[in-house]
Every structure is written in structure tokens, then in C-alpha cells.
Motif scaffolding. Structure first.
Motif, mmCIF file in Angstrom:
data_model
loop_
_atom_site.group_PDB
_atom_site.id
_atom_site.type_symbol
_atom_site.label_atom_id
_atom_site.label_comp_id
_atom_site.label_asym_id
_atom_site.label_seq_id
_atom_site.Cartn_x
_atom_site.Cartn_y
_atom_site.Cartn_z
ATOM 1 N N GLU A 161 -1.466 1.420 2.667
ATOM 2 C CA GLU A 161 -1.364 0.407 3.713
ATOM 3 C C GLU A 161 -2.476 0.567 4.737
ATOM 4 O OE1 GLU A 161 1.656 -0.473 7.364
ATOM 5 O OE2 GLU A 161 2.576 -0.074 5.414
ATOM 6 N N ARG A 162 -2.728 1.793 5.156
ATOM 7 C CA ARG A 162 -3.761 2.047 6.162
ATOM 8 C C ARG A 162 -5.148 1.683 5.654
ATOM 9 N NH1 ARG A 162 -3.551 7.661 8.934
ATOM 10 N NH2 ARG A 162 -4.112 6.518 10.776
ATOM 11 N N GLN A 164 -5.716 -0.382 3.163
ATOM 12 C CA GLN A 164 -5.656 -1.702 2.527
ATOM 13 C C GLN A 164 -6.205 -1.621 1.108
ATOM 14 O OE1 GLN A 164 -7.590 -4.326 5.329
ATOM 15 N NE2 GLN A 164 -5.798 -4.346 6.649
ATOM 16 N N THR A 165 -5.643 -0.663 0.365
ATOM 17 C CA THR A 165 -6.044 -0.363 -1.006
ATOM 18 C C THR A 165 -4.783 -0.324 -1.859
ATOM 19 O OG1 THR A 165 -7.832 1.000 -0.105
ATOM 20 C CG2 THR A 165 -7.271 1.361 -2.410
#
Length: 186
Positions: A161-162, A164-165
């Protein structure tokens, strides 16, 4: 000629804990306590909570030392895993969840600084410097994943999430990076 102290035998200490020998738990704590506190502190980000986590984890080491299986990994790794899982459980409690809105790359040296006083750096310098060197060989995103997972205590889902992968990509990066680190440190 001065004789170097013999290395600490983590396996013997954990097995002694399993036999109920209290001195072994004390020896483990004296050997690793400040480093274990650093691991907990890095995850929970509050010294009082980190001390509570370490206390609970050392009790768990004492109570479950009989479940340690040397064939599955090192005793030192087993102790660190207990502390890390205890700290992660602490921050995952619903009323204590932290927001993930400010991704930051934390270096291993930051983690080492949080973990111990300066006088112990000589004892740990070689291992930590080797790890730092091997981490620097990793691609920046892969290094970030490893640091966030094993120093900061984020889950794979949180890292994905951090960054964005995709989750599968993050898991693959971490698995491959750990294999690279293992090979580099061998």
C-alpha cells in the motif's frame, strides 16, 4: 596476549531456559536486551510500550523455550522473532493502529542507533557493517521493502500500500532480497 571472549551460545541459553535454569534467561537478556529493545522500539515507537513488549517477550521466551527447535533455525533468531511478533501484535491492536500516510526510508544505521548505546557498537560493528554493505547492494525499492518489513515491522500488505505496488511483487522482492542478503553475508 589477550584472549577474546568466547561467543555467546544462544542455543545453550534457550535450552537452559527450557530446563528452568533462570540464569540462562538473565544471560540472554544481558546479551541481547538493548538490541531487542531497539527492535521493539522501532516497531511500537514508544519507549514505555517497547519496554513492556520486551518484558512480555522475555516471559514468552522463558515459558516456551521448550518449543525451540534448533533444526528450524538459530536460537538468536528465534528470540528476535518472538520480540518482533510481540511488538507487531502490540501495534496491530485496533485502538493503537498507526496511520501510514508518511512513507519514509529508514536506514539500518538509524535502527542501530535506536537499538543501543555507543559503547556496544564495537561488539556489533562488524556484523552490522556487513549487513549495511549487503543492503546497499540491493535495488532501492527492494531495500526499502526489507527495511520496512524487518526493521519497521510493517506487513507485506502495508508495504504494498505504501509503495503502491502489487502485493505479489512486494512479497517476491522481499523473498529474493533475503536470499541475496543471505548469500552476501555468507
Amino acid at each position: 596476549m589477550t584472549q577474546s571472549p568466547s561467543p555467546f551460545d544462544y542455543e545453550a541459553a534457550v535450552l537452559a531456559c527450557a530446563r528452568g535454569e533462570r540464569f540462562a534467561l538473565r544471560a540472554l537478556y544481558e546479551q541481547e536486551g538493548r538490541w531487542l529493545l531497539g527492535v521493539a522500539l522501532r516497531i511500537v515507537r514508544d519507549r514505555a510500550r517497547a519496554e513492556d513488549v520486551l518484558h512480555d517477550a522475555m516471559l514468552q521466551v522463558w515459558q516456551h523455550a521448550g518449543s525451540f527447535q534448533p533444526a528450524l533455525g538459530s536460537a538468536r533468531g528465534w528470540v528476535y522473532t518472538i520480540v518482533r511478533h510481540r511488538a507487531l501484535r502490540e501495534v496491530r491492536l485496533p485502538e493503537r493502529l498507526q496511520t501510514l500516510d508518511t512513507p519514509e526510508l529508514v536506514s539500518l544505521s538509524d535502527a542501530r542507533q535506536a537499538a543501543s548505546p555507543v559503547d556496544d557498537e564495537q561488539d556489533r560493528g562488524l556484523d552490522a557493517d556487513s549487513l549495511e554493505r549487503c543492503l546497499q547492494r540491493l535495488d532501492e525499492l527492494r531495500r526499502r521493502c526489507v527495511v520496512q518489513a524487518f526493521v519497521e515491522g510493517y506487513t507485506h500488505e502495508q508495504i504494498a500500500e505504501r509503495l503502491q505496488t502489487p502485493l505479489g511483487t512486494v512479497k517476491s522482492w522481499i523473498r529474493r532480497s533475503l536470499a541475496s542478503l543471505k548469500e552476501c553475508l555468507a
